[in-house]
Design a protein around this motif. Structure first.
Motif, PDB file in Angstrom:
ATOM      1  N   THR A  21       0.770  -1.299   0.136  1.00  0.00           N
ATOM      2  CA  THR A  21       0.247  -0.194   0.165  1.00  0.00           C
ATOM      3  C   THR A  21       0.894   1.420   0.003  1.00  0.00           C
ATOM      4  OG1 THR A  21      -1.826  -1.050   1.226  1.00  0.00           O
ATOM      5  CG2 THR A  21      -1.635   1.263   1.292  1.00  0.00           C
ATOM      6  N   LYS A  22       1.888   1.215   0.723  1.00  0.00           N
ATOM      7  CA  LYS A  22       2.894   2.355   1.024  1.00  0.00           C
ATOM      8  C   LYS A  22       3.389   2.728  -0.399  1.00  0.00           C
ATOM      9  CE  LYS A  22       5.499   4.493   4.711  1.00  0.00           C
ATOM     10  NZ  LYS A  22       4.466   5.173   5.287  1.00  0.00           N
ATOM     11  N   ILE A  23       4.103   1.588  -1.087  1.00  0.00           N
ATOM     12  CA  ILE A  23       4.656   1.767  -2.431  1.00  0.00           C
ATOM     13  C   ILE A  23       3.644   2.102  -3.399  1.00  0.00           C
ATOM     14  CG2 ILE A  23       5.690   0.279  -4.420  1.00  0.00           C
ATOM     15  CD1 ILE A  23       6.715  -1.753  -1.920  1.00  0.00           C
ATOM     16  N   LEU A  24       2.350   1.593  -3.382  1.00  0.00           N
ATOM     17  CA  LEU A  24       1.377   2.167  -4.537  1.00  0.00           C
ATOM     18  C   LEU A  24       1.119   3.635  -4.167  1.00  0.00           C
ATOM     19  CD1 LEU A  24      -0.798  -1.030  -4.428  1.00  0.00           C
ATOM     20  CD2 LEU A  24       0.338  -0.187  -6.599  1.00  0.00           C
ATOM     21  N   SER A  25       0.993   3.930  -3.005  1.00  0.00           N
ATOM     22  CA  SER A  25       0.609   5.405  -2.784  1.00  0.00           C
ATOM     23  C   SER A  25       1.770   6.389  -3.445  1.00  0.00           C
ATOM     24  CB  SER A  25       0.620   5.500  -1.397  1.00  0.00           C
ATOM     25  OG  SER A  25       1.946   5.594  -0.764  1.00  0.00           O
ATOM     26  N   GLU A  26       2.732   6.021  -4.081  1.00  0.00           N
ATOM     27  CA  GLU A  26       3.499   6.794  -4.660  1.00  0.00           C
ATOM     28  C   GLU A  26       2.972   7.155  -6.092  1.00  0.00           C
ATOM     29  OE1 GLU A  26       7.461   5.088  -4.897  1.00  0.00           O
ATOM     30  OE2 GLU A  26       7.582   5.269  -2.802  1.00  0.00           O
ATOM     31  N   ASP A  27       2.010   6.134  -6.398  1.00  0.00           N
ATOM     32  CA  ASP A  27       1.290   6.492  -7.782  1.00  0.00           C
ATOM     33  C   ASP A  27      -0.002   6.497  -7.876  1.00  0.00           C
ATOM     34  OD1 ASP A  27       3.799   5.617  -9.733  1.00  0.00           O
ATOM     35  OD2 ASP A  27       3.805   3.932  -8.304  1.00  0.00           O
ATOM     36  N   ILE A  28      -0.531   6.126  -7.134  1.00  0.00           N
ATOM     37  CA  ILE A  28      -2.224   6.313  -6.963  1.00  0.00           C
ATOM     38  C   ILE A  28      -2.693   6.769  -5.509  1.00  0.00           C
ATOM     39  CG2 ILE A  28      -2.738   4.785  -8.786  1.00  0.00           C
ATOM     40  CD1 ILE A  28      -3.459   2.501  -7.046  1.00  0.00           C
ATOM     41  N   SER A  29      -3.772   7.165  -5.548  1.00  0.00           N
ATOM     42  CA  SER A  29      -4.594   7.506  -4.121  1.00  0.00           C
ATOM     43  C   SER A  29      -4.792   6.387  -3.405  1.00  0.00           C
ATOM     44  CB  SER A  29      -5.656   8.529  -4.387  1.00  0.00           C
ATOM     45  OG  SER A  29      -6.649   7.765  -4.879  1.00  0.00           O
ATOM     46  N   ALA A  30      -4.908   6.656  -2.010  1.00  0.00           N
ATOM     47  CA  ALA A  30      -5.366   5.459  -1.221  1.00  0.00           C
ATOM     48  C   ALA A  30      -6.846   5.076  -1.573  1.00  0.00           C
ATOM     49  CB  ALA A  30      -5.476   6.000   0.424  1.00  0.00           C
ATOM     50  N   LEU A  31      -7.653   6.060  -1.870  1.00  0.00           N
ATOM     51  CA  LEU A  31      -9.026   5.718  -2.201  1.00  0.00           C
ATOM     52  C   LEU A  31      -9.005   4.776  -3.579  1.00  0.00           C
ATOM     53  CD1 LEU A  31     -12.136   5.862  -1.404  1.00  0.00           C
ATOM     54  CD2 LEU A  31     -12.178   7.775  -3.126  1.00  0.00           C
ATOM     55  N   GLU A  32      -8.242   4.786  -4.494  1.00  0.00           N
ATOM     56  CA  GLU A  32      -7.800   4.059  -5.702  1.00  0.00           C
ATOM     57  C   GLU A  32      -7.352   2.660  -5.386  1.00  0.00           C
ATOM     58  OE1 GLU A  32      -6.532   5.437  -9.955  1.00  0.00           O
ATOM     59  OE2 GLU A  32      -6.069   7.230  -8.366  1.00  0.00           O
ATOM     60  N   PRO A  65     -10.570  12.247  -4.141  1.00  0.00           N
ATOM     61  CA  PRO A  65      -9.289  12.546  -5.209  1.00  0.00           C
ATOM     62  C   PRO A  65      -9.744  12.344  -6.550  1.00  0.00           C
ATOM     63  CG  PRO A  65      -9.108  10.331  -4.310  1.00  0.00           C
ATOM     64  CD  PRO A  65     -10.231  10.715  -3.723  1.00  0.00           C
ATOM     65  N   LYS A  66      -8.939  12.693  -7.495  1.00  0.00           N
ATOM     66  CA  LYS A  66      -9.314  12.693  -8.881  1.00  0.00           C
ATOM     67  C   LYS A  66      -8.808  11.260  -9.419  1.00  0.00           C
ATOM     68  CE  LYS A  66      -8.102  14.163 -13.569  1.00  0.00           C
ATOM     69  NZ  LYS A  66      -7.274  15.265 -14.279  1.00  0.00           N
ATOM     70  N   PHE A  67      -9.661  10.512 -10.058  1.00  0.00           N
ATOM     71  CA  PHE A  67      -9.371   9.026 -10.448  1.00  0.00           C
ATOM     72  C   PHE A  67      -8.590   9.304 -11.473  1.00  0.00           C
ATOM     73  CE2 PHE A  67     -10.206   5.438 -12.977  1.00  0.00           C
ATOM     74  CZ  PHE A  67      -9.825   4.385 -12.180  1.00  0.00           C
ATOM     75  N   ILE A  68      -7.294   8.473 -11.325  1.00  0.00           N
ATOM     76  CA  ILE A  68      -6.207   8.599 -12.377  1.00  0.00           C
ATOM     77  C   ILE A  68      -5.971   7.166 -12.856  1.00  0.00           C
ATOM     78  CG2 ILE A  68      -3.902   8.942 -13.191  1.00  0.00           C
ATOM     79  CD1 ILE A  68      -4.113  11.189 -11.193  1.00  0.00           C
ATOM     80  N   LEU A  69      -6.531   6.416 -13.953  1.00  0.00           N
ATOM     81  CA  LEU A  69      -6.252   5.207 -14.236  1.00  0.00           C
ATOM     82  C   LEU A  69      -4.725   4.740 -14.313  1.00  0.00           C
ATOM     83  CD1 LEU A  69      -7.707   2.675 -14.929  1.00  0.00           C
ATOM     84  CD2 LEU A  69      -7.540   3.079 -17.414  1.00  0.00           C
ATOM     85  N   PRO A  70      -4.265   3.629 -13.544  1.00  0.00           N
ATOM     86  CA  PRO A  70      -2.888   3.306 -13.735  1.00  0.00           C
ATOM     87  C   PRO A  70      -2.497   3.230 -15.024  1.00  0.00           C
ATOM     88  CG  PRO A  70      -3.874   2.249 -11.914  1.00  0.00           C
ATOM     89  CD  PRO A  70      -5.114   3.072 -12.665  1.00  0.00           C
ATOM     90  N   LEU A  93       0.672  -4.744 -11.719  1.00  0.00           N
ATOM     91  CA  LEU A  93       1.042  -5.934 -10.992  1.00  0.00           C
ATOM     92  C   LEU A  93       0.893  -6.051  -9.668  1.00  0.00           C
ATOM     93  CD1 LEU A  93       4.150  -6.859 -13.345  1.00  0.00           C
ATOM     94  CD2 LEU A  93       1.930  -7.940 -13.197  1.00  0.00           C
ATOM     95  N   LEU A  94       1.275  -4.640  -9.158  1.00  0.00           N
ATOM     96  CA  LEU A  94       1.232  -4.437  -7.799  1.00  0.00           C
ATOM     97  C   LEU A  94      -0.124  -4.471  -7.043  1.00  0.00           C
ATOM     98  CD1 LEU A  94       4.046  -1.577  -6.726  1.00  0.00           C
ATOM     99  CD2 LEU A  94       4.020  -4.049  -6.352  1.00  0.00           C
ATOM    100  N   ILE A  95      -1.049  -3.953  -7.819  1.00  0.00           N
ATOM    101  CA  ILE A  95      -2.330  -3.852  -7.456  1.00  0.00           C
ATOM    102  C   ILE A  95      -3.059  -5.425  -7.407  1.00  0.00           C
ATOM    103  CG2 ILE A  95      -4.888  -3.310  -8.187  1.00  0.00           C
ATOM    104  CD1 ILE A  95      -3.699  -0.607  -9.219  1.00  0.00           C
ATOM    105  N   ILE A  96      -2.533  -6.224  -8.376  1.00  0.00           N
ATOM    106  CA  ILE A  96      -3.162  -7.562  -8.711  1.00  0.00           C
ATOM    107  C   ILE A  96      -2.655  -8.420  -7.373  1.00  0.00           C
ATOM    108  CG2 ILE A  96      -3.056  -9.742  -9.980  1.00  0.00           C
ATOM    109  CD1 ILE A  96      -3.324  -7.924 -12.492  1.00  0.00           C
TER     110      ILE A  96
END
Length: 295
Positions: free
Chosen positions: A26-37, A210-215, A222-225
């Motif tokens: 989660t901490k790694i992903l937060s650098e690219d997408i919001s917590a809500l995403e 937050p604004k939705f930004i599609l990865p 891969l991190l999300i999956i």
């Protein structure tokens, strides 16, 4: 008996380790997408996993309290978004520790809503846990933050979700209960994303709109999956642990996810807990152990 206890401990250790790893992702992903995403994608994938499980084996329990099912999903979503958000803004070990205050809130809910008895040891455990929270958030010093408050609030909503589960566990299949959680965790973020352009939220609530930004990178997908699947694995191991061993034993072992989280957080650049924070963590663990032994 020893074999069953040992297997329960091993299952819980595995769940605790994967839970801490989930926080690190989660901490790694937060650098690219919001917590809500992160919440949205984690639960969106979870919906398909649960639907597959239900299709494979149909639920046997008939249900009957649909409002409680939705309440469980709402509380679960609130707990998750607050937990994930705090992970993105404070050290991982602190975020997971504050989330582990949920057993104290469960005890209070059990007393006020389910009319369970509180003995002196339980009251002492609540006091110890409260002191632990004070040491971590340092309300009279410069380290206090709104994020710490949200971390505690996340523990409160997690406890509310657990208490709701206790009310419906005998009338709904466990997979249906989980479906209410991942379902609400998908629908509510989607609604927040849709309304975000029309709402000027105060700074304290911006993380909910937050604004939705599609990865757009394979790395993030891969991190999300991976996160979605290891979250499901962690829940399965958790269920196996509580099925194989004494509740008090696995409840104590569950606190091993705190040192795991501190380790992962340090690897990701978090500062090692200072003396007061470390004492606060120990107090919360001690209080949680006392509560677990009571339960």
């Amino acid at each position: 008996m020893l074999k069953k206890v040992d297997s329960g401990v091993l299952f819980m250790l595995g769940s605790a380790l994967i839970s801490a790893l989930n926080g690190a992702l989660t901490k790694i992903l937060s650098e690219d997408i919001s917590a809500l995403e992160i919440v949205f994608f984690r639960n969106f994938i979870g919906v398909f996993i649960i639907f597959y499980a239900l299709k494979h084996t149909a639920p046997k329990l008939t249900g009957g309290k649909i409002h409680m099912l939705f309440t469980r999903g709402l509380f679960g979503f609130m707990a998750m978004i607050l937990f994930f958000y705090t992970i993105t803004v404070i050290p991982l070990g602190e975020a997971i520790t504050l989330n582990k205050t949920s057993p104290f809130f469960v005890t209070l809910f059990a007393y006020f809503l389910l009319h369970e008895h509180l003995n002196r040891r339980t009251l002492f455990a609540l006091l110890i846990g409260f002191l632990g929270v004070v040491l971590i958030v340092k309300p009279f010093g410069m380290s206090f933050s709104y994020a710490h408050f949200l971390g505690i609030l996340g523990g409160f909503f997690a406890a509310a979700a657990y208490t709701t589960i206790k009310k419906i566990k005998d009338i709904y299949d466990s997979r249906v209960i989980v479906l209410s959680f991942v379902g609400m965790g998908t629908l509510l973020p989607a609604l927040l994303f849709l309304t975000a352009p029309f709402i000027h939220a105060p700074a304290s609530l911006e993380f909910l709109f937050p604004k939705f930004i599609l990865p757009n990178t394979l790395h993030v997908w891969l991190l999300i999956i991976l996160m979605a699947f290891i979250s499901t694995l962690s829940q399965w191991l958790l269920t196996k642990a509580y099925s194989a061993s004494n509740l008090s034993i696995v409840g104590v072992v569950s606190y091993t996810n705190i040192p795991f989280a501190i380790g992962f957080g340090t690897l990701l650049g978090d500062n090692f807990p200072d003396t007061l924070t470390f004492l606060g963590i120990l107090f919360i663990v001690l209080g949680g152990i006392l509560v677990s032994k009571r339960q």
